[in-house]
Enzyme design. Structure first.
Site, PDB file in Angstrom:
ATOM      1  N   GLY A  54      38.916  10.956  -9.462  1.00 50.77           N
ATOM      2  CA  GLY A  54      38.960  10.817 -11.087  1.00 50.77           C
ATOM      3  C   GLY A  54      39.582   9.685 -10.380  1.00 50.77           C
ATOM      4  N   CYS A  81      36.714  10.806  -2.609  1.00 47.65           N
ATOM      5  CA  CYS A  81      37.836  10.073  -3.392  1.00 47.65           C
ATOM      6  C   CYS A  81      39.451  10.348  -3.861  1.00 47.65           C
ATOM      7  CB  CYS A  81      36.861   8.921  -4.791  1.00 47.65           C
ATOM      8  SG  CYS A  81      38.209   7.317  -5.042  1.00 47.65           S
ATOM      9  N   TYR A  82      39.050  10.380  -4.840  1.00 42.28           N
ATOM     10  CA  TYR A  82      40.404  11.684  -5.952  1.00 42.28           C
ATOM     11  C   TYR A  82      40.179  12.537  -5.269  1.00 42.28           C
ATOM     12  CZ  TYR A  82      43.922  13.603  -9.051  1.00 42.28           C
ATOM     13  OH  TYR A  82      45.203  13.948  -9.305  1.00 42.28           O
ATOM     14  N   HIS A 168      32.779   6.724  -1.824  1.00 44.09           N
ATOM     15  CA  HIS A 168      31.788   7.566  -2.897  1.00 44.09           C
ATOM     16  C   HIS A 168      30.682   7.458  -2.359  1.00 44.09           C
ATOM     17  CE1 HIS A 168      34.442   7.831  -6.476  1.00 44.09           C
ATOM     18  NE2 HIS A 168      34.272   6.689  -6.037  1.00 44.09           N
ATOM     19  N   GLU A 170      28.086   9.462  -3.376  1.00 41.59           N
ATOM     20  CA  GLU A 170      26.973   9.224  -4.580  1.00 41.59           C
ATOM     21  C   GLU A 170      26.398   8.555  -4.823  1.00 41.59           C
ATOM     22  OE1 GLU A 170      29.832  10.217  -4.511  1.00 41.59           O
ATOM     23  OE2 GLU A 170      30.977   9.648  -6.300  1.00 41.59           O
ATOM     24  N   SER A 222       8.853  18.734 -30.737  1.00 47.13           N
ATOM     25  CA  SER A 222       8.722  16.664 -31.224  1.00 47.13           C
ATOM     26  C   SER A 222       7.852  16.423 -30.547  1.00 47.13           C
ATOM     27  CB  SER A 222      10.587  15.861 -31.144  1.00 47.13           C
ATOM     28  OG  SER A 222      10.888  15.929 -29.415  1.00 47.13           O
ATOM     29  N   GLY A 223       7.585  16.942 -29.707  1.00 42.93           N
ATOM     30  CA  GLY A 223       6.712  15.134 -28.371  1.00 42.93           C
ATOM     31  C   GLY A 223       6.906  14.748 -27.698  1.00 42.93           C
ATOM     32  N   GLY A 224       8.580  14.828 -27.424  1.00 40.11           N
ATOM     33  CA  GLY A 224       9.211  14.180 -26.630  1.00 40.11           C
ATOM     34  C   GLY A 224       8.758  15.382 -25.073  1.00 40.11           C
ATOM     35  N   ASP A 226      11.424  16.996 -23.511  1.00 41.00           N
ATOM     36  CA  ASP A 226      11.681  17.810 -22.656  1.00 41.00           C
ATOM     37  C   ASP A 226      11.316  19.413 -24.115  1.00 41.00           C
ATOM     38  OD1 ASP A 226      13.620  16.536 -21.912  1.00 41.00           O
ATOM     39  OD2 ASP A 226      15.387  16.405 -23.208  1.00 41.00           O
ATOM     40  N   LYS A 369      16.965  15.163 -16.115  1.00 39.04           N
ATOM     41  CA  LYS A 369      15.862  14.405 -16.722  1.00 39.04           C
ATOM     42  C   LYS A 369      14.880  14.507 -15.453  1.00 39.04           C
ATOM     43  CE  LYS A 369      14.085  13.148 -20.523  1.00 39.04           C
ATOM     44  NZ  LYS A 369      14.726  13.009 -21.795  1.00 39.04           N
TER      45      LYS A 369
END
Ligand code: XMP
Length: 513
Positions: A54, A81-82, A168, A170, A222-224, A226, A369
């Protein structure tokens, strides 16, 4: 109950990354604000807790904090970290302004007999970004990593299951960071690693079936990626009880409307009711004379809602409406904590007001995603659909500078198709983050076959990005660009110049509107 680790957010910019990395260890993980009630945390019964970084100094008045009780739940806690500094401070250690600020890739010596660093090299490169440091660990903690300037790069109390890391893990710059997180969630917390996409798909189908029963479900497709994955999931669960409405607004990429119909329409492999609305003309007439990009976005969004509502009225009352919300949308809409609302949803429109439904179903609400893509593959959705690039809801409407006309849509569609074909031929289609052609509103003089031309310039855009919030233009080999240029000029009527956009984001945006 699903095995889970929770990430407590103290406003660090990497909170989503922490959760993603944990999920890469096949452990389900959710992010909560540091303001979350301790009783709620207990109720969730997590196998482990991770405190994020943070921007604050934990010893300052009013800085985001937590109670000692969090460390006494008998649940392993990892502070980053924080989060690490806060853990030390709350438990009686000392945190102060560091004499030397560390930022960037730093060599760290770790104690490899610590459970956290099992299998990690004794000296390893880690990503540091801190002004404060732990000058004295809390009583009962042993130091298990240090750097030249940071005497406590990590501290641990294995007996209490508490671990604090100043750097970090990550961030990808921390070379062995994933291993450290794996050691924490799989080793120290004892998670079995049951978060797998095949079980997600199987469980989702089962729970959708139970929830929907004999009810009817409406989905805007939409065809996307998701909405396609959401639709297939629903189709597998409830078949013909699902109706998908696909609005072709005439601002899709070349042939895309037909491609969506081929997959989801009556000749495709899925059991569902498919309605395609050809609203092209309607959109073009609404957009006539409009040049301001925000106004174009609004018109396209509002028109979508109107078209969708009209179709929904024809269908009548439904029980459920499907939305393709994914986890970053949930997180970015704000956790009610320290994390800033990064952007308001810029998906087309909002919820239709006049659709008659009882409840919303968001089957992908928990997924990142890349997990949506994995679920898509698991469901047998074709590769080209699963790995489709991001495409803005307002479509080509915002890749045409100035007024949108049918003719300009044709030009940008044809140019974009050539660009995509050549990028794929060069084998670059999976390595570039996002790429597309846009149509500038500039016409200039050229000469073709001894004739004077006065035609449009097409702009090619290609960017590499991790999070779509910042981006760099991609280095496409010059021969590829030249090939694209020469094909566009030769094959697309109305274009006599092709330019490559070098702008990064910021100061540009990824789209060219
Ligand atoms: P910008 O242009 O804001 O784009 O740098 C960042 C990413 O978001 C996509 N984008 C959109 N996606 N609806 C969407 O669903 C939108 O209105 C929209 N506008 C931009 C863009 O393609 C890029 O991936």
């Amino acid at each position: 109950m699903r095995e889970k680790v929770i990430v407590i957010d103290f406003g660090g910019q990497y909170n989503q990354l922490v959760a993603r990395r944990v999920r890469e260890c096949n452990v389900y993980c959710e992010i909560y604000s540091y303001k979350t009630d301790i009783a709620k945390i207990k109720d969730m019964n997590p196998k482990g807790i991770i405190l994020t970084g943070g921007p604050n100094s934990c010893y300052e008045q009013g800085a985001p904090s937590c109670t000692e009780e969090l460390f006494n739940l008998g649940i392993p806690v990892l502070g980053l970290c924080y989060g690490a500094q806060l853990m030390m401070l709350v438990l009686g250690g000392k945190v102060e302004k560091a004499p030397v600020r560390e930022y960037g890739k730093i060599e760290v010596s770790v104690n490899t007999s610590s459970a956290l660093f099992e299998g990690v090299s004794p000296t390893t490169i880690c990503w540091m970004s801190h002004n404060d440091y732990i000058s004295q660990p809390a009583p009962g903690f042993d130091i298990c990593a240090r750097t030249a300037d940071c005497p406590v790069a990590a501290a641990e109390s294995p007996a209490l299951g508490l671990y604090a890391i100043q750097f970090h893990p990550e961030v990808l710059h921390t070379k062995e960071g994933t291993k450290m997180l794996y050691n924490f969630v799989r080793g120290i917390c004892g998670c079995s690693g049951d978060w797998k996409m095949d079980s997600f798909v199987e469980n989702s189908i089962k729970s959708i079936r139970e929830k929907v029963g004999n009810g009817s479900v409406l989905c805007a497709l939409s065809g996307g990626v998701d909405s396609s994955v959401a639709a297939v999931l629903l189709s597998k669960a409830i078949g013909k009880q699902l109706t998908c409405v696909f609005v072709d607004h005439g601002l899709l990429r070349k042939n895309e409307g037909d491609e969506v119909e081929a997959v989801f329409g009556p000749d495709g492999p899925y059991k569902l009711n498919f309605i395609r609305v050809n609203a092209q003309k309607r959109y073009y007439s609404k957009l006539a004379g409009v040049t301001e990009p925000e106004q174009k976005r609004k018109i396209i969004g509002e028109e979508f809602i109107r078209v969708f509502e009209e179709e929904a009225k024809k269908i009548g009352a439904v029980d459920y409406l499907v939305q393709g919300t994914i986890y970053p949308d949930v997180v970015e809409s704000g956790l009610g904590g320290e994390s800033a609302v990064i952007k308001s949803h810029h998906n087309v429109g909002g919820l239709p007001d006049y659709v008659d439904f009882k409840e919303i179903i968001e089957p992908l609400r928990d997924l990142f995603k890349d997990e949506v893509r994995k679920a898509g593959l698991e469901l047998g959705i074709p590769d080209n659909l699963v790995y489709r690039q991001p495409f803005p809801g307002p479509g080509l409407g915002i890749r045409i500078i100035g007024e949108v006309t049918e003719e300009k849509v044709r030009i940008v569609q044809d140019a974009d198709l050539i660009y995509r074909e050549e990028i794929a031929k060069a084998g670059l289609d999976r390595s570039i983050g996002q790429y597309f052609a846009a149509l500038t509103n500039m016409r200039s003089v050229g000469v073709m076959g001894d004739e004077r031309t006065y035609d449009y310039a097409v702009a090619l855009r290609a960017v590499n990005t991790v999070d779509f919030m910042t981006a760099e233009s991609a280095e496409i080999p010059f021969e590829v660009l030249q090939k694209v240029m020469s094909r566009i000029i030769n094959e697309v009527k109305g274009v006599n110049r092709v330019m490559y956009d070098l702008t990064s984001k910021p100061p540009g945006t990824i789209e060219f509107e």
